[in-house]
Scaffold this active site. Structure first.
Site, short mmCIF file in Angstrom:
data_model
loop_
_atom_site.label_atom_id
_atom_site.label_comp_id
_atom_site.label_asym_id
_atom_site.label_seq_id
_atom_site.Cartn_x
_atom_site.Cartn_y
_atom_site.Cartn_z
CB CYS A 130 -12.50 -0.64 3.42
SG CYS A 130 -11.53 -1.17 4.84
N GLY A 131 -15.47 0.30 2.12
CA GLY A 131 -16.17 0.86 0.97
C GLY A 131 -17.08 2.01 1.33
N GLY A 189 -17.09 -5.36 1.88
CA GLY A 189 -17.10 -6.82 1.97
C GLY A 189 -17.15 -7.36 3.37
NE ARG A 214 -8.60 -2.03 16.20
CZ ARG A 214 -8.69 -2.32 14.90
NH1 ARG A 214 -7.82 -1.80 14.05
NH2 ARG A 214 -9.65 -3.10 14.46
CE LYS A 215 -9.54 1.39 10.68
NZ LYS A 215 -9.94 0.81 9.38
NE ARG A 233 -3.68 -0.19 2.40
CZ ARG A 233 -4.13 -0.88 3.44
NH1 ARG A 233 -3.75 -0.56 4.67
NH2 ARG A 233 -4.93 -1.91 3.26
#
Length: 631
Positions: free
Chosen positions: A437-438, A432, A175-176, A66
């Site tokens: 993430c979408g 998904g 966390r992120k 990425r």
């Protein structure tokens, strides 16, 4: 580290971080490249994500890489390098992400060291694009170009990125951490889904109107669903924004929980503490008081920047190309780079909706650009369905996904294109898995992958959400269908698109949701006068077409709108139940109250929803190079 040491019962990732910082795995990358991917220790499989290298169980022996692209701003040289790497090592395919990054696929680990080197040669890194790090900073893809921005915020995104990338002070977060920084007024970055969102605002400070940011905190997708980011009641100037973002991140580092990973995003700390405690702790860390929130300068509408649009420089345009589900081939990426040089200045922008923008195209070159063969595939004039299509990676490459998304989303969209031709805009987003993430939570129609039983067989299915949105009036999407088999989706979606009205649903959701927080005094409309101390003055070009703004005129709160080049003024109080008309969307010659969806004619104030109601109108008079409101 930073007051947190691993103990029995703390999650496995915390143990891995306590043993060795993720960035320190760089010393092992060359060794693993020689030994082969099977030699990679389990703990280093996780640490490699700090270097943007991800093992994928669906493609054994192959990795995803990425690439960090702050604000989505890149150039032809970088894209040519990425395309060449994908061609040599990645089977010629790449994905543009909803964080404006590019992902390489099918990478064998033996090539990772050389890929990192080649990316570095063109100014690109993969650092800290995964795990418990600050992810790529999202910003308006046409920052510095669009006429609909308060100011260009991309230098702030770059300054903050330079502050934390490669710095171990930021590599051990609980966390992120997702951040967006934008000066765009058109809501193109899904700000309310972010841990920190800096959104365009103005504040009266020291007797002057200052352009800067309001700060929102604690938004997220993922486990537990969409948490709408909350106003921190803080205004920051552009020059202090990176420092404030840094302090918020470090506050999370030092005080965030490190227990169950599905309950330790920044949103949970904000929920536990409340905004006041977060702000007080932030000010203590900074050693100074912060200004209270200013007036939110965002418009009600959202855009994806697909199409041809005039830039601030009226001799130039930017051309936004729809990239269906964000997937491009290496040949297409090389061609985008060529077109950017041939018709623009070599600059290219990536959008949060997985599309591409070629900026700085002079008028004489526009015709030839639109005739290029690539633009018949990656279109500047896509169908409404294809223009609003977004998809996460799906089970093809993602360890978390439970269904296949990209190919299926594209096939279904093509089917819908052949059946629906009314051109009504619709945003269909696929995720998904619950990680989201979408961005399915902020779409007209959001599809979340699940598994379902049909006649005793397990099949790919989705839960269907409608009416979600971000922006100044965000709404939680409503799940209306569960476990819908993907094979039935063309029929289901056709009905929703033909007969659904997402914006009307959002109005109803706003009407029945918890009333909004009372704005701080700094966020309220302010009395403004011209240089001679006369009535409040609206500058000639202050409002773009289709926009509204609240002003105080002789003690009256007035909503001013520009429609088809003409200014209109109404009392900023819906005669139905008092909603703020300035925050409403414009439809034709009407403004739609955001509270209950009542429509009012801008010229007459007459309500089309209930003709018994009428909003008070005021004359707008040209004066002193601007306009005054006769109230």
């Amino acid at each position: 580290m930073f007051g947190h040491s691993w103990r029995a019962g703390v999650n496995k990732i915390e143990q891995i971080k306590a043993e060795k910082d993720g960035l320190d795995v760089d010393a092992d990358i060359a060794r693993y490249a020689e030994l082969g991917w099977q030699a990679i220790q389990e703990s280093d499989v996780e640490r490699l994500k700090w270097w943007g290298v991800f093992m994928r169980r669906h493609t054994p022996g192959h990795f995803m890489m990425r690439i960090r692209i702050p604000n989505g701003i890149t150039n032809a040289a970088q894209l040519r390098a990425i395309a060449a790497l994908a061609q040599r090592h990645g089977r010629g395919i790449l994905d543009i992400t909803t964080r404006q990054q590019i992902q390489l696929r099918w990478i064998q680990f033996e090539h990772v060291p050389s890929i990192l080197s080649e990316l570095g040669a063109v100014g690109l890194v993969t650092l800290q694009t995964g795990m418990d790090n600050i992810r790529n900073i999202v910003g308006c893809a046409v920052a510095g170009l669009t006429r609909n921005e308060l100011f260009d915020a991309s230098p702030v995104a770059r300054a903050f990125t330079d502050m934390f990338v490669g710095d171990r002070a930021y590599t051990n977060l609980p966390r992120k951490f997702n951040v967006t920084i934008t000066g765009c007024r058109e809501n193109c970055v899904h700000a309310e889904t972010q841990d920190i969102a800096l959104v365009p605002a103005t504040a009266e400070l020291g007797g002057r109107t200052i352009a800067g940011f309001n700060v929102l905190i604690g938004g997220k997708n993922g486990s537990g669903g969409y948490r709408i980011a909350r106003p921190l009641d803080v205004f920051v100037r552009p020059e202090e924004a990176a420092e404030v973002c840094s302090a918020i991140v470090l506050l999370f580092r030092d005080h965030g929980s490190r227990d169950a990973r599905n309950k330790i995003r920044f949103a949970f700390l904000v929920e536990e503490w409340g905004e006041t405690r977060v702000r007080d702790t932030l000010e203590a860390r900074l050693g100074r008081a912060l200004d209270r929130a200013g007036a939110d300068e965002r418009l009600p509408e959202a855009t994806n920047h697909v199409g041809i649009f005039r830039q601030k420089d009226v001799s130039l345009s930017y051309v936004g190309l729809a990239i269906p589900v964000g997937r491009v081939t290496s040949e297409q990426l090389k061609e985008i780079a060529r077109l950017a040089v041939a018709y623009g200045t070599g600059e290219v922008r990536l959008t949060p909706d997985q599309n591409v923008v070629i900026p700085n195209v002079p008028d004489p070159k526009l015709g030839n650009l639109t005739a290029e063969p690539l633009l018949k595939v990656l279109r500047y004039d896509p169908s409404a369905i294809m223009a609003g299509l977004v998809s996460c990676t799906g089970i093809e490459f993602c360890n978390l996904a439970v269904i296949e998304t990209k190919a299926r989303a594209l096939k279904i969209a093509q089917t819908l294109e052949s059946k629906i031709h009314d051109g009504k805009p619709v945003r269909i987003h696929w995720s998904g898995c619950p990680a989201g993430c979408g961005n399915h939570t902020v779409a007209d129609i959001g599809l979340l992958g699940v598994k379902a039983k049909v006649d005793g067989q397990t099949v790919d299915a989705v839960d269907v959400f409608v009416g979600g949105s971000s922006g100044p009036q965000p709404t939680q999407a409503v799940k209306i269908l569960e476990n819908v088999p993907c094979d039935t989706l063309p029929t289901v979606l056709e009905g929703l698109i033909r007969y659904g009205e997402p914006e009307k649903l959002r109005r109803r959701l706003r009407a029945i949701s918890t009333p909004p927080l009372t704005p701080s005094p700094a966020a309220s409309p302010r009395e403004r006068v011209d240089d001679a101390g006369r009535r409040p003055l609206l500058l000639k070009d202050e409002l773009p077409d289709g926009a509204g703004k609240a002003l105080v005129v002789n003690g009256h709160e007035i909503a001013v709108f520009r429609c088809a080049g003409t200014l209109y003024a109404l009392l900023n109080q819906c005669p139905h139940e008092g909603g703020s008309l300035a925050g409403g969307a414009m439809e034709g010659d009407e403004v739609i109250c955001p509270l209950h969806g009542y429509g009012f004619n801008l010229k007459t104030g007459v309500c089309s929803t209930d003709p018994r109601l009428q909003a008070k109108t005021f004359p707008v008079v040209a004066q002193q190079g601007g306009f005054v409101i006769d109230a």
